[in-house]
Design an enzyme around this catalytic site. Structure first.
Site, mmCIF file in Angstrom:
data_model
loop_
_atom_site.group_PDB
_atom_site.id
_atom_site.type_symbol
_atom_site.label_atom_id
_atom_site.label_comp_id
_atom_site.label_asym_id
_atom_site.label_seq_id
_atom_site.Cartn_x
_atom_site.Cartn_y
_atom_site.Cartn_z
ATOM 1 N N SER A 1 0.863 -1.193 0.000
ATOM 2 C CA SER A 1 0.000 0.000 0.000
ATOM 3 C C SER A 1 0.889 1.229 0.000
ATOM 4 C CB SER A 1 -0.904 0.036 1.230
ATOM 5 O OG SER A 1 -1.632 1.258 1.247
ATOM 6 N N GLY B 1 -8.413 10.669 4.993
ATOM 7 C CA GLY B 1 -9.637 10.503 4.200
ATOM 8 C C GLY B 1 -10.834 11.212 4.826
ATOM 9 N N TYR B 2 -11.921 10.469 4.987
ATOM 10 C CA TYR B 2 -13.177 11.042 5.473
ATOM 11 C C TYR B 2 -13.245 11.129 7.004
ATOM 12 C CZ TYR B 2 -14.674 10.064 0.671
ATOM 13 O OH TYR B 2 -14.775 10.032 -0.691
ATOM 14 N N HIS C 1 -12.896 -0.242 11.024
ATOM 15 C CA HIS C 1 -13.034 -1.301 10.033
ATOM 16 C C HIS C 1 -11.685 -1.973 9.746
ATOM 17 C CE1 HIS C 1 -11.814 2.460 8.377
ATOM 18 N NE2 HIS C 1 -11.837 2.092 7.102
ATOM 19 N N ASN D 1 -0.689 4.260 0.468
ATOM 20 C CA ASN D 1 -1.494 5.270 1.167
ATOM 21 C C ASN D 1 -0.913 5.468 2.583
ATOM 22 O OD1 ASN D 1 -3.524 6.200 3.046
ATOM 23 N ND2 ASN D 1 -5.035 5.957 1.418
ATOM 24 N N ASP E 1 -8.449 -3.037 0.503
ATOM 25 C CA ASP E 1 -9.272 -2.042 -0.177
ATOM 26 C C ASP E 1 -10.352 -1.636 0.818
ATOM 27 O OD1 ASP E 1 -9.458 -0.761 -2.864
ATOM 28 O OD2 ASP E 1 -11.556 -1.323 -2.589
ATOM 29 N N SER E 2 -10.653 -0.348 0.840
ATOM 30 C CA SER E 2 -11.568 0.125 1.874
ATOM 31 C C SER E 2 -12.319 1.348 1.368
ATOM 32 C CB SER E 2 -10.785 0.469 3.136
ATOM 33 O OG SER E 2 -9.700 1.319 2.834
ATOM 34 N N LYS F 1 -8.206 4.393 17.277
ATOM 35 C CA LYS F 1 -8.915 4.161 16.011
ATOM 36 C C LYS F 1 -8.870 2.665 15.677
ATOM 37 C CE LYS F 1 -9.280 5.246 11.129
ATOM 38 N NZ LYS F 1 -8.737 5.878 9.930
HETATM 39 P P1 IMP Z 1 -8.516 2.603 -1.798
HETATM 40 O O1 IMP Z 1 -7.098 3.020 -1.652
HETATM 41 O O2 IMP Z 1 -8.970 2.442 -3.194
HETATM 42 O O3 IMP Z 1 -8.826 1.416 -0.914
HETATM 43 O O4 IMP Z 1 -9.382 3.837 -1.257
HETATM 44 C C1 IMP Z 1 -9.642 4.007 0.076
HETATM 45 C C2 IMP Z 1 -10.349 5.340 0.269
HETATM 46 O O5 IMP Z 1 -11.460 5.147 1.155
HETATM 47 C C3 IMP Z 1 -9.443 6.346 0.968
HETATM 48 O O6 IMP Z 1 -8.747 7.142 0.056
HETATM 49 C C4 IMP Z 1 -10.443 7.151 1.792
HETATM 50 O O7 IMP Z 1 -11.029 8.119 0.978
HETATM 51 C C5 IMP Z 1 -11.490 6.113 2.159
HETATM 52 N N1 IMP Z 1 -11.145 5.445 3.431
HETATM 53 C C6 IMP Z 1 -10.866 4.129 3.629
HETATM 54 N N2 IMP Z 1 -10.577 3.890 4.913
HETATM 55 C C7 IMP Z 1 -10.640 5.069 5.530
HETATM 56 C C8 IMP Z 1 -10.408 5.464 6.882
HETATM 57 O O8 IMP Z 1 -10.019 4.675 7.766
HETATM 58 N N3 IMP Z 1 -10.584 6.755 7.134
HETATM 59 C C9 IMP Z 1 -10.979 7.659 6.193
HETATM 60 N N4 IMP Z 1 -11.183 7.365 4.926
HETATM 61 C C10 IMP Z 1 -11.023 6.061 4.591
#
Ligand code: IMP
Length: 213
Positions: free
Chosen positions: A8, A164-165, A191, A10, A71-72, A186
Site C-alpha cells: 500500500s 480521508g473522510y 473497520h 497510502n 481495499d476500503s 482508532k
Molecule cells: P482505496 O485506496 O482504493 O482502498 O481507497 C480508500 C479510500 O477510502 C481512501 O482514500 C479514503 O477516501 C477512504 N477510506 C478508507 N478507509 C478510511 C479510513 O479509515 N478513514 C478515512 N477514509 C477512509
C-alpha cells in the site's frame, strides 16, 4: 510468525496497518520497490475484488512471499452505497459523471461528500466504513477478511488525525470523529482494525497456508 509484505502506498493506511501489526507482533514489511511498480487498475465492483486484485498483482513481484493488500471505503445507504469502491476518487467521479481512474485529494473528496450530505436530512447521514484485507502468494489469494464500523457523517469537520473522510466520520460510541482519535484507539474501533484482527486469528492458526520457497 513469518514475514509478510505490505502493498500500500497510502500513508494513512500504512500507519494504521503497521501499528496493528506491531500490536499483534506480526512482521509486516513494506514491499521492496513498491513505489516503482506501476499500480494495477482497481476495476473490481467490490472491496473484496479490489483487495484481491492488488494482493495478487503485487505478490507476483516477490515469488514465494506473502503479500497483504487492502481495499476500503465509506458507504452510505442514503447515497445508494456511494462513495463505495470509488471512495478515493469520489470528487472526480461526481465532477466527470463517470468512474475516474485518478484519485482526488482528501479535501476534494470531503467537500464532495459534504455537498451530498447537505441535500439529505440529518437522519439520513448514517454510513459505514468497510475494509477488506487480502493475503496472496504467487498470484493467488489465500484469504480475505472484512471489517466494518458504523457511524454518522457530519458536514462540519472535526479533528486532525486519521485520513480521508475521518474528520466527517462521527463515532457515536465515543462521541468523537475518527480524526479525533489516536491511532491505537482508532484501531480498536475501526473497520481496518476489525479486518486485521480477523486476518490475524486466521494467520495465527496457519495450518492451511501453502509452503514458502
Ligand atoms: P482505496 O485506496 O482504493 O482502498 O481507497 C480508500 C479510500 O477510502 C481512501 O482514500 C479514503 O477516501 C477512504 N477510506 C478508507 N478507509 C478510511 C479510513 O479509515 N478513514 C478515512 N477514509 C477512509
Amino acid at each position: 510468525m513469518s514475514r509478510i509484505y505490505l502493498a500500500s502506498t497510502n500513508p494513512g493506511k500504512l500507519r494504521e496497518l503497521q501499528e496493528a501489526a506491531q500490536h499483534l507482533a506480526v512482521e509486516l514489511e513494506l514491499l521492496p520497490g513498491l513505489k516503482s511498480i506501476p499500480p494495477p487498475a482497481e476495476d473490481g465492483q467490490t472491496f473484496e475484488e479490489n483487495a484481491c486484485i492488488k494482493a495478487e498483482y503485487y505478490s507476483r513481484f516477490v515469488p514465494g512471499e506473502r503479500v497483504l493488500a487492502e481495499d476500503s471505503g465509506l458507504s452510505l445507504e442514503s447515497l445508494h452505497g456511494a462513495p463505495g469502491v470509488y471512495s478515493a476518487r469520489y470528487a472526480a467521479m461526481l465532477k466527470d459523471g463517470k468512474a475516474s481512474n485518478t484519485n482526488s485529494s482528501d479535501a476534494e473528496n470531503n467537500a464532495a461528500l459534504i455537498a451530498q450530505l447537505e441535500r439529505l436530512p440529518e437522519e439520513k447521514h448514517a454510513g459505514k466504513y468497510i475494509c477488506v484485507i487480502a493475503l496472496a502468494q504467487d498470484g493467488k489469494t489465500l484469504g480475505t477478511f472484512q471489517g466494518k464500523v458504523a457511524g454518522e457523517l457530519r458536514t462540519i469537520p472535526r479533528g486532525s488525525g486519521g485520513f480521508g473522510y475521518d474528520p466527517l466520520f462521527y463515532f457515536p460510541g465515543l462521541g468523537k470523529t475518527f480524526a479525533e482519535l489516536p491511532v491505537e484507539e482508532k484501531r480498536r474501533h475501526s473497520h481496518r482494525g476489525d479486518a486485521f484482527r480477523k486476518f490475524f486469528e486466521w494467520y495465527r492458526a496457519g495450518a492451511h497456508l501453502p509452503a514458502r520457497d
